[in-house]
Structures are given as C-alpha cells and as structure tokens.
Design an enzyme around this catalytic site. Sequence first.
Site, PDB file in Angstrom:
ATOM      1  N   HIS A   9      27.734  39.411  20.782  1.00  0.00           N
ATOM      2  CA  HIS A   9      26.557  38.677  20.570  1.00  0.00           C
ATOM      3  C   HIS A   9      25.605  39.759  19.791  1.00  0.00           C
ATOM      4  CE1 HIS A   9      29.035  36.224  23.252  1.00  0.00           C
ATOM      5  NE2 HIS A   9      28.556  35.174  22.454  1.00  0.00           N
ATOM      6  N   HIS A  23      24.421  34.363  15.944  1.00  0.00           N
ATOM      7  CA  HIS A  23      24.392  34.426  17.547  1.00  0.00           C
ATOM      8  C   HIS A  23      25.545  35.351  18.276  1.00  0.00           C
ATOM      9  CE1 HIS A  23      24.518  32.496  21.447  1.00  0.00           C
ATOM     10  NE2 HIS A  23      26.086  32.376  21.163  1.00  0.00           N
ATOM     11  N   HIS A  80      29.908   9.517  49.637  1.00  0.00           N
ATOM     12  CA  HIS A  80      29.605  10.519  50.498  1.00  0.00           C
ATOM     13  C   HIS A  80      30.627  11.312  51.229  1.00  0.00           C
ATOM     14  CE1 HIS A  80      25.755   9.129  49.600  1.00  0.00           C
ATOM     15  NE2 HIS A  80      24.982   9.840  50.270  1.00  0.00           N
TER      16      HIS A  80
HETATM   17  C1  LIG Z   1      26.752  26.891  31.243  1.00  0.00           C
HETATM   18  C2  LIG Z   1      27.034  27.419  29.722  1.00  0.00           C
HETATM   19  N1  LIG Z   1      27.426  26.647  29.044  1.00  0.00           N
HETATM   20  C3  LIG Z   1      27.670  27.218  27.497  1.00  0.00           C
HETATM   21  C4  LIG Z   1      27.760  28.422  27.428  1.00  0.00           C
HETATM   22  C5  LIG Z   1      28.222  28.933  26.164  1.00  0.00           C
HETATM   23  N2  LIG Z   1      27.240  29.321  25.367  1.00  0.00           N
HETATM   24  C6  LIG Z   1      26.859  30.814  25.372  1.00  0.00           C
HETATM   25  S1  LIG Z   1      25.495  31.286  24.600  1.00  0.00           S
HETATM   26  C7  LIG Z   1      25.254  29.630  24.046  1.00  0.00           C
HETATM   27  C8  LIG Z   1      24.053  28.947  23.208  1.00  0.00           C
HETATM   28  C9  LIG Z   1      22.849  29.743  23.891  1.00  0.00           C
HETATM   29  O1  LIG Z   1      21.800  29.702  23.061  1.00  0.00           O
HETATM   30  P1  LIG Z   1      20.602  30.614  23.058  1.00  0.00           P
HETATM   31  O2  LIG Z   1      20.279  30.664  24.551  1.00  0.00           O
HETATM   32  O3  LIG Z   1      19.406  30.070  22.406  1.00  0.00           O
HETATM   33  O4  LIG Z   1      20.983  31.954  22.942  1.00  0.00           O
HETATM   34  P2  LIG Z   1      20.794  32.602  21.296  1.00  0.00           P
HETATM   35  O5  LIG Z   1      21.465  31.863  20.359  1.00  0.00           O
HETATM   36  O6  LIG Z   1      19.417  32.705  21.251  1.00  0.00           O
HETATM   37  O7  LIG Z   1      21.448  33.916  21.393  1.00  0.00           O
HETATM   38  C10 LIG Z   1      26.264  28.806  24.727  1.00  0.00           C
HETATM   39  C11 LIG Z   1      26.300  27.372  24.435  1.00  0.00           C
HETATM   40  C12 LIG Z   1      27.562  28.962  28.406  1.00  0.00           C
HETATM   41  N3  LIG Z   1      27.664  30.410  28.333  1.00  0.00           N
HETATM   42  N4  LIG Z   1      27.179  28.681  29.861  1.00  0.00           N
END
Ligand SMILES: Cc1ncc(C[n+]2csc(CCOP(=O)(O)OP(=O)(O)O)c2C)c(N)n1
Length: 680
Positions: free
Chosen positions: A40, A271, A482
């Site tokens: 990333h 990303h 529960h």
């Molecule tokens: C609990 C969880 N759900 C989904 C993901 C998969 N995931 C990794 S990064 C991301 C998007 C995050 O967006 P952001 O925080 O804005 O990061 P940026 O695009 O700015 O790097 C997702 C959905 C994850 N790592 N953890």
Amino acid sequence: MTVHSAATPNILRALPSHVAMANAVRFLAADAVETANSGHPGMPMGMADVATVLFSRFLKFDAADPRWPDRDRLVLSAGHGSMLLYALLYLTGYEAMTLDELRHFRQWGSKTPGHPEYGHTEGVETTTGPLGQGLATAVGMALAERMLNARFGDGLVDHYTYVLAGDGCLMEGLSHEAISLAGHLKLSRLIVLFDDNQITIDGATSLSCSDDQLIRFLASGWSVRRINGHDHDAIAQAIDEERETSRPSLIACRTVIGYGAPTRQGTEKVHGAPLGSDELGKAREALHWPYSPFELPDELLARWRAVGARGRIARHAWMERLEKLDQFERESFDDAVKGEIGSEVGFALREIECRFADERPRIATRQASQQVLEAITQVTSNLLGGSADLTHSNLTLTRAQQPVRPGAYGGDYIHYGVREHAMAAAMNGVALHGGFIPYGGTFLAFSDYSRPAIRLAALMGVRVIHVMTHDSIGLGEDGPTHQPVEHLASLRAIPNLLVFRPADAIETAQAWDCALRAVRQPSVLCLSRQALPVLDRAFAAENPVARGAYVLSETQGPRNVTLIATGSEVAIAIAAAALLRQRDLHAAVVSMPCFELFAAQPPKIRADVLGHAPRVGVEAAVEGSWRRWLGETGEFVGMTGFGASAPAAELYSKFGITAEAVAAAAERAIAQTKAKAVPA
Ligand SMILES: Cc1ncc(C[n+]2csc(CCOP(=O)(O)OP(=O)(O)O)c2C)c(N)n1
C-alpha cells in the site's frame, strides 16, 4: 532521469530539509511496495509529512532502546500503511531494521511483514491491520500511561500516545466505543493524527460515509481541529498546541493519498497497489527525487539518524532518576513494568485454594473468582480490573479496588461501560504498555463482541485475562440470547488462547493461577452463574489445571469408560459414574478445564489421563473440537442448538444433559467399542 551519487546531495540543498526528509519516507515506501509487487503506497506517501514532523520535532524515543518505558507510543492504526513505519524505523536507526529488510518487504522471514506485527519487529508497538484496533488499543496505552503516572510521578512516567488512523479506522464501529471511552476518561495524552484523505478502497469516502468526524469527536469530549497535512508548520503547530489540552485530541490532517504520484494521487488507485515503474519515475521527477530505489544521500540519512538519537539525553536523564529512587520504589516500578506477579500472589492463591478445600463452599465459579480476586488484590496493586457494565454479575470488583475516574487515575478498576470490544482492545493496550495486568468481565455470550481484539491478543502473545461469566444454559431464565452454546468452541479455535472452564471453587483459583502465569498468552475464564459443589479430589502438590486435564476420580479396577467433562458438567459426570457403578460399570471421571494446556502435554501424560476405555464428553455447549478427545467410538453429551428461557435445572433436563443421559451414552460407547472389536 539522472541518478546522482549518494554522496552529492545537490538536490537536497535546493529543497527544505524537512521536505527532503519526508520524500525519503515516501520513496522508501513506494520502492519497497514496487519491489514486493504488493502493498500500500498511498497512505505512506500521503502521511509522510505528518510522520516526519511528528518524529523530527515531537516523538520522544531513542532508537537505541526501543523498550525504554518512558518513550512515547506510536500506533499505526492504519496498519496497511506498514511501510511508513518500517521506513521510519530504518531512517531513525533501529538496529534490526536494515535496508535489506525494506528490500524484502512482505517476504518470508523478513522483519517487514505486510502489516506491523508486535513481537516480530522491534519498534512496532502493537499489531495492526484490522482497522480500528490500533486506535482502541492506543486508548489502553494512554490509560496505562496516566495510571502509571499517578503511581510513580512525572519523573518516571510522562509520555504521549500518538495514533495514525485513516478513514477506515474511523468508520469501524470499534472507533466509536474507543473515542467515547477516551473522551470520558479525559485521556489528554492521546493524540490521533487522522489521515483525512477522503479515500478508501472503493473510492471516495462520500460513497459510504457522511459523518462530520470533527463534530463526532467533539461530541465525545475531544479537542479537535483540521489542518493541511502537507504543511509542516501547520502540523507542528497543531501537535504543539494539542499536547497542552486537557482532552484527547483529534487532528484531522487533510492529505492527498499517494502524494506525488502524478496521475494516481488523490484516487483509490494508489491505495493498495504498486505505482508501476512509469508512475514511480514520474513521481521522482515531480518530487525532485533523483535517487535510485533504496538509495539515500548520506547527509539526509544523517539528519534522520540524528532524529533517532534525539531522545538519548532524555533517556539517560530518566535512567539516572530511576537509579536515584530508593530500592523499594525502583523495584515496585520494575515489577510493575515487567508484569511480575510476585510470590505474595502465589501464596495468596495457595491460601485461598486451601480455604476452599477446607470449607467446600457451594458457590458459583464467578463467586469463587471474586474471592480469588479479593485475596490477590490485597497483596498486589498491579492488577487492573474492569467490566463492560456487568461488574455485579461478573463479580470483578474487589473491596481493595478503586475505580479510575476522568482525570483521576489513581484507581485500579475501570468501568468500561457497555463497550465490550473497546474493553478488550484497551486491555491489549494496557498489557502492551506495561505496568498492569488487565482483566475485564462480560458474559461469555458477548465474547463475540470482543473477539477481534481477543484474536489480536492471541496473535501478539500478550497476557490479558477475560472473565466471562454466565457460561452456559446454566444461567437459566435470560434465555438463548444470553446462553453461550458455540462460544467455547469458537474461542478454542483461536490459536494461542487459553480457554479455562473450571469445575468448582478450587479449580477456579487454580485457573487464575495459570492465567496470571501465562505471560505470553491471553486467557478466557469461563465461569458459571449457578452454584457448583466442591468436588472430591486427591491432594495435589502441583496445580492440576496447569496440565489442562486430570483424573478426578479413578476406578478401582480397569476402566470400562472414561467420562470427560468441563465446568458445571463435571459434577454431572461424577453422578453418572455413580449410576454406572450400580450397573457394574467402572467409570473414571476426568476434569478437563483447559483443552489447550492438555493438548500441550506429552503424549504419555495425555494417554494416562484419557485411558484406553471408550470415552464420553460432557459439556453444556456444542461439540466443537471435542472429537479430538473422544475418538471415533466416543459419545458427546451437550447442546446441538440454541438454549431456551427457563430455570436452569429444567433446561439441563429438557436438553438431556443429565447424569442418566451421560450413563446411557457411556453404555452406548461401551457397546460400540465392543462391536468394533468383533472381527467382521
Ligand atoms: C476490519 C477491517 N476491514 C477491512 C479491511 C480491509 N481494508 C484495508 S485498508 C481499507 C480501506 C481503508 O481506507 P483508509 O483508512 O481511508 O486508508 P487509505 O485508503 O487512506 O490508505 C480496507 C477496507 C481491514 N484491513 N480491516
């Protein structure tokens, strides 16, 4: 593109030094992702300026001693941006983070795994990747800092907890619990730097989210502001001022994801995929970065290394202050930070075990747990108790404990409110920070609400103790919502987690002893709501729960059957053995309070306990992994679906978890084994 020699940093002289320093972070990250062909780049490129300002002007640390107790904690909650952290660890001179490690980003055996892993990479304060966890863990760190400060004063404990979090972290439900708890507790040393780039994987955040994050945090009692996350002066001013507020702080840093990548910046394309050589080349031109991958001018590296050494004087001064303390105070601090449980705790546990053996109290194991806690909190103040608003059901508060209150951190008990997930994550943060051994209560059925944080505790190998009461249909009238049925099985599926289900007061004390000694494992203590008799057993010099399972009652001659049970069902197994005796069948009874510890025993010990006769497992829960202990011909007596709302005794009878049903199952198991033994 011209590649200059690393020794002739012409370009550096043309750029302000902090911009060049940030670009070093950007290109180490982008080049590592490119080399790995995975990762990333967007987040590290976007947050490089914020991180550079934080590290070079504020963060209190010394790269030469990553475990200095009074260092500031930095949590990369947006764990997918791991290369940001690895680049910073390299640049500031953490010994284990070499350029070679950056070149091997995401490869087998490297110190640079896809997401930061605590215990794997020195300098990584907590494992992150599941979004939101880092933020909630940081709340626990900031809490531990204030509590330790209340005990030992500014001279020893005086640091901040910084979090780098993205849109994803703030969208997760966990963030709500975490910010609400931090705001309530007025954790003013917590500063969240929000990567406010308005992009997630699917595209713009406007696709799925209309929150005004500033107002949201403000409503939870935070100090908030928004800045340009590429303006170094604005970043510095914001951090400087927010360090002085009496509330936790949110600094929304408006950034451009993938800053510097000419066609991809500001879009979701940057990303989570390498930029590609063309785009990366153009980024080099755009940011005036003429160096080849992993090449850095000496002068620039020297500037970064100076940042890594900036805290050395402060650390030495701190060590001197520690040395000057009297021996008692110094040892108290060391013991707290190391999480030593101390011999007094061991004695207190032995004593209460003996008392239970003498008095044979017919009490619920949750009550036994409370008595254990009463005893050990008399002799140590290093336990941090708590409950997610079920204090009087979980019985987690003792007379010796005082609640922590907003702004007053001298206590040792947290009212976490109805926030199971944040409680579990914050407990991880407390354990990681050091100073306290955290335990916290809720109902076992709600362990699902805590599960992601429990899993991370197991992955990190940290000692966090979950007190989960109301552990079966035995809770009765509250009904199937529960009554846990699948929870034992699902918790047992988590590697490196110890799940205890003690059978009586004595085993409860022994389970606490095991949980406190398991320094690299989290534990879940599953405790009954209903009263249970103290069972007859032979005196054991060692803690039998530490072996996971043991023979509670052996047969006179050869066994016809072995009845294996946990928790409240051990007494049922004993009653079934008595019924079988009347039918001339000899049943041994095995109590198995912890599958995981038993599985870790040598095969000979396991075979001695389990024997060679057919086996019956008894547990008021679904079968899960029981087959492992029962073999092909074994029988299981338990639940096959959800429970119901009725008095406990009636539920046991209606769901067929009775001595009679266990005896019948034993007879079936014996018959099946005989049938198998007959040659066809
Ligand atoms: C609990 C969880 N759900 C989904 C993901 C998969 N995931 C990794 S990064 C991301 C998007 C995050 O967006 P952001 O925080 O804005 O990061 P940026 O695009 O700015 O790097 C997702 C959905 C994850 N790592 N953890």
